[in-house]
Scaffold this motif. Structure first.
Motif, PDB file in Angstrom:
ATOM      1  N   GLU A  86       0.819  -1.208   0.000  1.00 16.93           N
ATOM      2  CA  GLU A  86       0.000   0.000   0.000  1.00 16.93           C
ATOM      3  C   GLU A  86       0.855   1.261   0.000  1.00 16.93           C
ATOM      4  O   GLU A  86       0.565   2.228  -0.712  1.00 16.93           O
ATOM      5  CB  GLU A  86      -0.946  -0.002   1.209  1.00 16.93           C
ATOM      6  CG  GLU A  86      -2.041  -1.048   1.170  1.00 16.93           C
ATOM      7  CD  GLU A  86      -1.557  -2.439   1.563  1.00 16.93           C
ATOM      8  OE1 GLU A  86      -2.316  -3.415   1.379  1.00 16.93           O
ATOM      9  OE2 GLU A  86      -0.405  -2.554   2.062  1.00 16.93           O
ATOM     10  N   ILE A  89       2.610   1.789  -3.493  1.00 17.60           N
ATOM     11  CA  ILE A  89       1.645   2.261  -4.485  1.00 17.60           C
ATOM     12  C   ILE A  89       1.250   3.711  -4.216  1.00 17.60           C
ATOM     13  O   ILE A  89       1.086   4.511  -5.152  1.00 17.60           O
ATOM     14  CB  ILE A  89       0.403   1.358  -4.508  1.00 17.60           C
ATOM     15  CG1 ILE A  89       0.771  -0.024  -5.061  1.00 17.60           C
ATOM     16  CG2 ILE A  89      -0.720   1.978  -5.324  1.00 17.60           C
ATOM     17  CD1 ILE A  89       1.332   0.001  -6.464  1.00 17.60           C
ATOM     18  N   GLU A  90       1.128   4.069  -2.955  1.00 24.87           N
ATOM     19  CA  GLU A  90       0.800   5.453  -2.616  1.00 24.87           C
ATOM     20  C   GLU A  90       1.873   6.415  -3.133  1.00 24.87           C
ATOM     21  O   GLU A  90       1.563   7.474  -3.698  1.00 24.87           O
ATOM     22  CB  GLU A  90       0.640   5.597  -1.100  1.00 24.87           C
ATOM     23  CG  GLU A  90       0.214   6.991  -0.655  1.00 24.87           C
ATOM     24  CD  GLU A  90       0.119   7.131   0.856  1.00 24.87           C
ATOM     25  OE1 GLU A  90      -0.386   8.167   1.320  1.00 24.87           O
ATOM     26  OE2 GLU A  90       0.556   6.191   1.580  1.00 24.87           O
ATOM     27  N   ILE A  92       4.181   5.877  -5.591  1.00 23.48           N
ATOM     28  CA  ILE A  92       4.249   5.881  -7.050  1.00 23.48           C
ATOM     29  C   ILE A  92       3.046   6.604  -7.647  1.00 23.48           C
ATOM     30  O   ILE A  92       3.180   7.367  -8.622  1.00 23.48           O
ATOM     31  CB  ILE A  92       4.362   4.441  -7.586  1.00 23.48           C
ATOM     32  CG1 ILE A  92       5.692   3.812  -7.144  1.00 23.48           C
ATOM     33  CG2 ILE A  92       4.245   4.417  -9.109  1.00 23.48           C
ATOM     34  CD1 ILE A  92       5.859   2.365  -7.543  1.00 23.48           C
ATOM     35  N   SER A  93       1.868   6.413  -7.074  1.00 21.56           N
ATOM     36  CA  SER A  93       0.667   7.085  -7.574  1.00 21.56           C
ATOM     37  C   SER A  93       0.771   8.593  -7.392  1.00 21.56           C
ATOM     38  O   SER A  93       0.326   9.371  -8.252  1.00 21.56           O
ATOM     39  CB  SER A  93      -0.574   6.553  -6.853  1.00 21.56           C
ATOM     40  OG  SER A  93      -0.762   5.175  -7.112  1.00 21.56           O
ATOM     41  N   TYR A  96       2.982   9.869 -10.060  1.00 24.31           N
ATOM     42  CA  TYR A  96       2.282   9.787 -11.348  1.00 24.31           C
ATOM     43  C   TYR A  96       1.442  11.037 -11.584  1.00 24.31           C
ATOM     44  O   TYR A  96       1.365  11.551 -12.711  1.00 24.31           O
ATOM     45  CB  TYR A  96       1.404   8.536 -11.357  1.00 24.31           C
ATOM     46  CG  TYR A  96       0.850   8.155 -12.700  1.00 24.31           C
ATOM     47  CD1 TYR A  96       1.608   7.429 -13.610  1.00 24.31           C
ATOM     48  CD2 TYR A  96      -0.455   8.511 -13.068  1.00 24.31           C
ATOM     49  CE1 TYR A  96       1.095   7.058 -14.842  1.00 24.31           C
ATOM     50  CE2 TYR A  96      -0.979   8.148 -14.296  1.00 24.31           C
ATOM     51  CZ  TYR A  96      -0.200   7.424 -15.182  1.00 24.31           C
ATOM     52  OH  TYR A  96      -0.715   7.062 -16.410  1.00 24.31           O
ATOM     53  N   LYS A  97       0.827  11.542 -10.514  1.00 20.50           N
ATOM     54  CA  LYS A  97       0.014  12.759 -10.630  1.00 20.50           C
ATOM     55  C   LYS A  97       0.869  13.966 -10.989  1.00 20.50           C
ATOM     56  O   LYS A  97       0.366  14.939 -11.558  1.00 20.50           O
ATOM     57  CB  LYS A  97      -0.723  13.019  -9.317  1.00 20.50           C
ATOM     58  CG  LYS A  97      -1.785  11.979  -8.982  1.00 20.50           C
ATOM     59  CD  LYS A  97      -2.441  12.269  -7.642  1.00 20.50           C
ATOM     60  CE  LYS A  97      -3.467  11.204  -7.288  1.00 20.50           C
ATOM     61  NZ  LYS A  97      -4.074  11.447  -5.952  1.00 20.50           N
ATOM     62  N   ARG A 101       6.951   9.634 -15.117  1.00 21.96           N
ATOM     63  CA  ARG A 101       6.700   8.424 -15.899  1.00 21.96           C
ATOM     64  C   ARG A 101       7.903   7.477 -15.901  1.00 21.96           C
ATOM     65  O   ARG A 101       7.803   6.367 -16.409  1.00 21.96           O
ATOM     66  CB  ARG A 101       6.331   8.798 -17.342  1.00 21.96           C
ATOM     67  CG  ARG A 101       5.006   9.563 -17.457  1.00 21.96           C
ATOM     68  CD  ARG A 101       3.823   8.716 -17.015  1.00 21.96           C
ATOM     69  NE  ARG A 101       2.552   9.422 -17.149  1.00 21.96           N
ATOM     70  CZ  ARG A 101       1.999  10.153 -16.185  1.00 21.96           C
ATOM     71  NH1 ARG A 101       2.614  10.266 -15.013  1.00 21.96           N
ATOM     72  NH2 ARG A 101       0.840  10.752 -16.374  1.00 21.96           N
ATOM     73  N   TYR A 123      -0.631  -3.949 -10.147  1.00 22.41           N
ATOM     74  CA  TYR A 123      -1.426  -2.734  -9.962  1.00 22.41           C
ATOM     75  C   TYR A 123      -1.015  -1.667 -10.980  1.00 22.41           C
ATOM     76  O   TYR A 123      -1.868  -1.023 -11.601  1.00 22.41           O
ATOM     77  CB  TYR A 123      -1.257  -2.201  -8.542  1.00 22.41           C
ATOM     78  CG  TYR A 123      -2.037  -0.934  -8.281  1.00 22.41           C
ATOM     79  CD1 TYR A 123      -3.331  -0.993  -7.752  1.00 22.41           C
ATOM     80  CD2 TYR A 123      -1.507   0.323  -8.578  1.00 22.41           C
ATOM     81  CE1 TYR A 123      -4.062   0.166  -7.525  1.00 22.41           C
ATOM     82  CE2 TYR A 123      -2.231   1.482  -8.358  1.00 22.41           C
ATOM     83  CZ  TYR A 123      -3.499   1.402  -7.830  1.00 22.41           C
ATOM     84  OH  TYR A 123      -4.229   2.552  -7.614  1.00 22.41           O
ATOM     85  N   ILE A 124       0.283  -1.462 -11.121  1.00 24.49           N
ATOM     86  CA  ILE A 124       0.778  -0.450 -12.061  1.00 24.49           C
ATOM     87  C   ILE A 124       0.338  -0.778 -13.483  1.00 24.49           C
ATOM     88  O   ILE A 124      -0.108   0.095 -14.235  1.00 24.49           O
ATOM     89  CB  ILE A 124       2.310  -0.346 -11.969  1.00 24.49           C
ATOM     90  CG1 ILE A 124       2.716   0.227 -10.605  1.00 24.49           C
ATOM     91  CG2 ILE A 124       2.861   0.520 -13.097  1.00 24.49           C
ATOM     92  CD1 ILE A 124       4.194   0.132 -10.319  1.00 24.49           C
ATOM     93  N   ASN A 127      -3.365   0.157 -13.712  1.00 25.21           N
ATOM     94  CA  ASN A 127      -3.858   1.479 -13.329  1.00 25.21           C
ATOM     95  C   ASN A 127      -2.966   2.664 -13.690  1.00 25.21           C
ATOM     96  O   ASN A 127      -3.464   3.793 -13.784  1.00 25.21           O
ATOM     97  CB  ASN A 127      -4.105   1.511 -11.815  1.00 25.21           C
ATOM     98  CG  ASN A 127      -5.122   0.486 -11.373  1.00 25.21           C
ATOM     99  OD1 ASN A 127      -6.319   0.672 -11.544  1.00 25.21           O
ATOM    100  ND2 ASN A 127      -4.639  -0.613 -10.802  1.00 25.21           N
ATOM    101  N   LEU A 128      -1.669   2.446 -13.870  1.00 23.31           N
ATOM    102  CA  LEU A 128      -0.746   3.550 -14.130  1.00 23.31           C
ATOM    103  C   LEU A 128      -0.027   3.271 -15.448  1.00 23.31           C
ATOM    104  O   LEU A 128       1.021   2.634 -15.474  1.00 23.31           O
ATOM    105  CB  LEU A 128       0.253   3.704 -12.979  1.00 23.31           C
ATOM    106  CG  LEU A 128      -0.356   3.882 -11.579  1.00 23.31           C
ATOM    107  CD1 LEU A 128       0.750   3.921 -10.528  1.00 23.31           C
ATOM    108  CD2 LEU A 128      -1.210   5.140 -11.507  1.00 23.31           C
TER     109      LEU A 128
END
Length: 222
Positions: A86, A89-90, A92-93, A96-97, A101, A123-124, A127-128
């Motif tokens: 978790e 991912i938090e 990296i997300s 991403y915003k 990249r 997940y990536i 979703n990413l």
């Protein structure tokens, strides 16, 4: 007398001036979230010239191996602690915003937690989109965790830095790599697997150790 193993020494020149217990955070999720929002990412570019910015992410600290040439297990106490799925991912997300990249995963021993790492890249992948990654990678992990490597490639793993060190079994033993001879004999297979998954390989060899009586030229591998 040598200092206790859990102590750190601060020197002024050659004179030790203090010693204190080195405290390590057991749960890396407790470390404050990086201030990615304060970074200027524009000067950085690695791997590929693609649209988007570049940043680094740490998903674990230390290494459970004990290679004789490496400071990492000495510094971190010969163990490896990881952030949770978790938390990774938090981070990296969040990047991403900010239009990041390309990500350099700076763990000294990435893929040491294969179940977690599979979930991260799964997940990536879902979703990413359009991300590119690079990381360090032990050669034997390619044989042990091929499905994890494939998922990572699907998510954008494009560059790995592999410490091959030597193709001589006695060198590997003396270096403390803890890799079976079977893996040494499969270096070509390991490279071909990575190449077939569109992963560029930087292979590193080490020459000139004290226990190498003669510096041998590396055998050419087809």
């Amino acid at each position: 007398n040598p200092p206790p193993k859990d102590c750190g020494i601060l020197f002024e020149g050659s004179k030790p001036i203090s010693s204190q217990k080195v405290l390590q955070c057991e749960n890396l999720d407790d470390i404050p979230f990086p201030r990615f929002d304060k970074m200027n990412y524009t000067p950085y570019q690695i791997f590929y010239n693609i649209n988007g910015l570049t940043a680094s992410v740490e998903t674990s600290r230390g290494c459970m191996y004990g290679c004789s040439f490496c400071t990492v297990p000495v510094y971190w106490g010969n163990r490896q602690r990881s952030k949770s799925f978790e938390r990774v991912i938090e981070e990296i997300s969040f990047l991403y915003k900010y239009n990041v990249r390309q990500i350099a995963i700076i763990d000294d021993n990435f893929f040491a937690f294969p179940e977690r790492d599979f979930k991260i890249f799964e997940y990536i992948h879902k979703n990413l989109k359009h991300m590119v990654f690079g990381s360090f990678l032990r050669a034997d992990y390619v044989i042990r965790y091929p499905e994890v490597i494939k998922m990572a490639a699907n998510a954008g793993l494009r560059v790995v830095f592999v410490g091959l060190e030597s193709d001589q079994p006695d060198d590997i033993v003396n270096m403390g790599k803890r890799i079976d001879n079977d893996f040494i004999n499969r270096y070509s297979e390991i490279y071909q697997f990575l190449h077939s998954n569109n992963i560029y390989v930087y292979g590193f060899y080490m020459i000139g150790f004290p226990f190498q009586k003669n510096i041998r030229l590396l055998r050419k591998r087809k």
